[in-house]
Design a protein around this motif. Structure first.
Motif, PDB file in Angstrom:
ATOM      1  N   ILE A 242      76.755  49.691  25.154  1.00 40.30           N
ATOM      2  CA  ILE A 242      77.819  50.206  26.032  1.00 40.30           C
ATOM      3  C   ILE A 242      77.363  51.348  26.952  1.00 40.30           C
ATOM      4  O   ILE A 242      77.579  51.300  28.151  1.00 40.30           O
TER       5      ILE A 242
ATOM      6  N   ASN B 173      68.896  48.786  31.126  1.00 40.19           N
ATOM      7  CA  ASN B 173      70.119  48.132  31.592  1.00 40.19           C
ATOM      8  C   ASN B 173      70.468  46.930  30.706  1.00 40.19           C
ATOM      9  O   ASN B 173      71.621  46.750  30.306  1.00 40.19           O
TER      10      ASN B 173
ATOM     11  N   ASN C 159      75.523  52.362  31.889  1.00 41.29           N
ATOM     12  CA  ASN C 159      76.666  51.794  31.166  1.00 41.29           C
ATOM     13  C   ASN C 159      76.631  50.279  31.260  1.00 41.29           C
ATOM     14  O   ASN C 159      75.801  49.713  31.972  1.00 41.29           O
ATOM     15  N   ASN C 160      77.521  49.622  30.526  1.00 41.42           N
ATOM     16  CA  ASN C 160      77.468  48.157  30.466  1.00 41.42           C
ATOM     17  C   ASN C 160      78.303  47.496  31.564  1.00 41.42           C
ATOM     18  O   ASN C 160      78.607  46.313  31.482  1.00 41.42           O
TER      19      ASN C 160
ATOM     20  N   ILE D 273      83.176  46.039  25.405  1.00 45.92           N
ATOM     21  CA  ILE D 273      82.237  45.009  25.881  1.00 45.92           C
ATOM     22  C   ILE D 273      82.993  43.825  26.477  1.00 45.92           C
ATOM     23  O   ILE D 273      82.551  43.216  27.444  1.00 45.92           O
TER      24      ILE D 273
ATOM     25  N   THR E 294      71.600  48.062  27.294  1.00 44.13           N
ATOM     26  CA  THR E 294      72.890  48.758  27.334  1.00 44.13           C
ATOM     27  C   THR E 294      74.056  47.777  27.211  1.00 44.13           C
ATOM     28  O   THR E 294      75.154  48.159  26.804  1.00 44.13           O
ATOM     29  N   LYS E 295      73.814  46.510  27.527  1.00 44.66           N
ATOM     30  CA  LYS E 295      74.880  45.515  27.349  1.00 44.66           C
ATOM     31  C   LYS E 295      75.333  45.463  25.892  1.00 44.66           C
ATOM     32  O   LYS E 295      76.454  45.090  25.598  1.00 44.66           O
ATOM     33  N   TYR E 296      74.433  45.843  24.968  1.00 48.64           N
ATOM     34  CA  TYR E 296      74.764  45.792  23.540  1.00 48.64           C
ATOM     35  C   TYR E 296      75.307  47.116  23.016  1.00 48.64           C
ATOM     36  O   TYR E 296      75.939  47.150  21.985  1.00 48.64           O
TER      37      TYR E 296
ATOM     38  N   ASN F  86      81.036  37.386  26.417  1.00 45.14           N
ATOM     39  CA  ASN F  86      80.770  38.798  26.118  1.00 45.14           C
ATOM     40  C   ASN F  86      80.604  39.070  24.624  1.00 45.14           C
ATOM     41  O   ASN F  86      79.907  40.006  24.234  1.00 45.14           O
TER      42      ASN F  86
ATOM     43  N   TYR G 191      77.312  39.781  22.947  1.00 45.56           N
ATOM     44  CA  TYR G 191      76.644  41.081  23.060  1.00 45.56           C
ATOM     45  C   TYR G 191      77.158  42.085  22.027  1.00 45.56           C
ATOM     46  O   TYR G 191      76.844  43.268  22.098  1.00 45.56           O
TER      47      TYR G 191
END
Ligand code: ATP
Ligand code: MG
Length: 388
Positions: free
Chosen positions: A226, A219, A381-382, A33, A222-224, A59, A62
Motif C-alpha cells: 500500500i 512501485n 503508494n499503490n 488495495i 508497493t502494490k502489496y 486486486n 495483491y
C-alpha cells in the motif's frame, strides 16, 4: 449475476485470541488495495465479503493473508428461491456435478445432508446430461444457508497466503536492482512485515536507468503493501574513499560493512525492528559464512535473509511470477558491480577489516556526513501515481 466476493483467511485461523486484530488489519488492507468502502464490507471472524467486480477479483491477487476467494450469488434463504437460482446456473458445459450444502442457520427446515440430496435430485431431474460425482466432479456447487440470506458459489480462487501486511512490524530492506533482493522483500511482506527500502547508488557510475529501475521495483512491491518509503543513498564519495584501501581484496567487504552501519542508523531512526536483504549463502564472495560474519557485525539489529537457502532457480521463478523479473533484468549499472575487485576475499575476517578501516581514518566521519547530506527519501503508494 454475482453480488459479492467471499474471502477466506486460512492461516489467520491459527491466531487464537488475537485473531480479530489480524482480521481487522486484513480488512483495512483489502479496503485500500481494492478501493472498497467499509460500509460495503461484511467483516466476520472467519471471512470477509466485499462487492463483486472484475477489478476487485484482480486486486485481491495483491493481498497477503488470504487463502482463497469466491465470487458468490447472494439470495434470500428460502428453499424455492434457492431452487430457482440453482436451476438458472448455466451447467451445460459440465458432465458431472456435486452439491455441498452448509446450513449455518439451524432453523432452516432441512439439514445439510437432506438439502444436498434434495438439490442434487432437482438438478438431475432438470438437467438430463448431468451425473452426480462425489469425487472429482467437473463442478462443485456450494450452497450456504444463513438466517438472512443464502450464498451460492462454485469457483474457488487461490489467494496469496501469508499474513496481512502491517501485522508484524517494520524492517529496513537493502534493495539493489538485482533479482534477489526484490524477491526477498516480497517474502518479508508476505509474512506481514512492512518494508522500508534502502538503496545505495553511486552517480555518475550508476545513472538514471539504475534509479528508475529501483523505483520501478519499489512501485511494483508497493502494490502489496500500500505505501512504501525508499531511501536513496548517494554512496559515491564513500565508494571512492573506500577504494583507497591498501587491501583491494577487501573492498567489497569494507563497503558492505559500511552499508550495514548506515542501515543500522537509518533503521533505528525509523523504528525498524531489523534489516533484511537478498543474501544467498555461497552465491558470491561476499555471501560466504565468513564474509557475512564480518559484514553483519556492523549492526546490532537482527538480520533477516529470506533467500538464504534458496536455489537461484526458485528465486527466478518467484521473480517471474510476481512481475519483478522483467524489471530486474533491465540493463543498468549496479554499485556493487562497479566496485568489485578481480579477486575478492572469500574468507575475510573482522580483525583485518577493522585494521583497514582504521587506516581509512575519515571513513566514519564521511558516513555521518553522507547520512546528513546524501539521502533522498521517496514515498510510494499503490495508486499508481508514483514518479520515476
Ligand atoms: P541482488 O540480486 O539482490 O542484487 P546479488 O545476488 O546481486 O543480489 P549482491 O550484489 O552480493 O548479491 O548483494 C547481496 C545483497 O546486498 C542484496 O541482495 C541486497 O540486499 C544488498 N545490496 C547489494 N547491492 C545493494 C545496493 N546497491 N543497495 C542496497 N543494497 C544492496
Ligand atoms: Mg546485486
Amino acid at each position: 449475476m454475482f453480488k459479492n466476493i467471499l474471502i477466506r483467511f486460512g492461516e489467520l485461523s491459527l491466531k487464537g485470541k488475537n485473531k480479530m486484530n489480524f482480521v481487522n488489519i486484513l480488512a483495512q488492507n483489502i479496503r485500500k488495495i481494492c478501493n472498497v468502502e467499509y460500509k460495503d464490507m461484511i467483516i466476520q471472524i472467519d471471512r470477509i465479503f466485499i462487492p463483486f467486480s472484475a477489478e476487485n477479483i484482480n486486486n485481491l491477487n495483491y493481498v497477503f493473508g488470504i487463502s482463497s476467494f469466491s465470487p458468490v450469488i447472494k439470495i434470500d434463504s428460502d428453499l424455492s428461491t434457492i431452487e430457482t437460482k440453482l436451476l438458472s446456473i448455466d451447467l451445460d458445459k459440465y458432465s458431472s456435478f456435486k452439491i455441498n450444502c452448509r446450513r449455518k442457520w439451524k432453523e432452516f427446515p432441512m439439514n445439510s445432508m437432506e438439502l444436498n440430496q434434495h438439490l442434487g435430485n432437482l438438478i438431475l431431474t432438470n438437467k438430463k446430461n448431468l451425473k452426480v460425482k462425489v469425487k472429482d466432479a467437473d463442478i462443485e456447487v456450494n450452497v450456504e444457508i444463513h438466517a438472512d440470506f443464502a450464498y451460492i458459489f462454485w469457483e474457488k480462487i487461490k489467494g496469496l497466503g501469508g499474513l496481512p501486511v502491517n501485522s508484524s512490524g517494520k524492517v529496513l530492506h537493502l534493495l539493489s536492482g538485482g533479482i534477489d533482493s526484490p524477491v526477498a522483500a516480497l517474502e518479508m511482506i508476505k509474512r506481514g512485515v512492512k518494508v522500508n527500502f534502502l538503496s545505495f547508488i553511486s552517480p555518475p557510475h550508476t545513472d538514471e536507468t539504475t534509479i528508475k529501475k529501483i523505483k520501478m521495483i519499489v512501485n511494483e512491491l508497493t502494490k502489496y503493501q500500500i505505501e512504501s518509503r525508499l531511501f536513496l543513498f548517494n554512496y559515491t564519495d564513500l565508494m571512492n574513499y573506500i577504494g583507497l584501501t591498501s587491501n583491494q581484496a577487501y573492498k567489497i567487504v569494507l563497503m558492505r560493512r559500511s552499508f550495514y552501519r548506515i542501515a543500522d542508523n537509518i533503521a533505528k531512526k525509523f523504528q525498524c525492528l531489523g534489516i533484511s536483504n537478498g543474501e544467498n549463502l555461497g552465491q558470491v564472495a561476499s555471501q560466504t559464512l565468513e564474509a557475512m560474519n564480518t559484514i553483519h557485525s556492523q549492526t546490532t539489529l537482527p538480520i533477516y535473509q529470506p533467500l538464504l537457502t534458496n536455489d537461484k532457480i526458485e528465486t527466478i521463478n518467484k521473480s517471474e511470477k510476481f512481475n519483478l523479473f522483467q524489471i530486474s533484468t533491465i540493463k543498468a549499472c549496479e554499485t556493487c558491480e562497479i566496485f568489485a575487485p578481480n579477486h575478492p576475499a572469500t574468507k575475510p575476517n573482522n580483525e583485518v577489516a577493522i585494521q583497514l578501516e582504521n587506516e581509512l581514518d575519515m571513513l566514519k566521519e564521511l558516513e555521518k556526513k553522507s547520512l546528513d547530506e546524501n539521502v533522498e527519501l521517496c514515498y510510494f503508494n499503490n495508486k499508481g501515481n508514483n514518479k520515476y
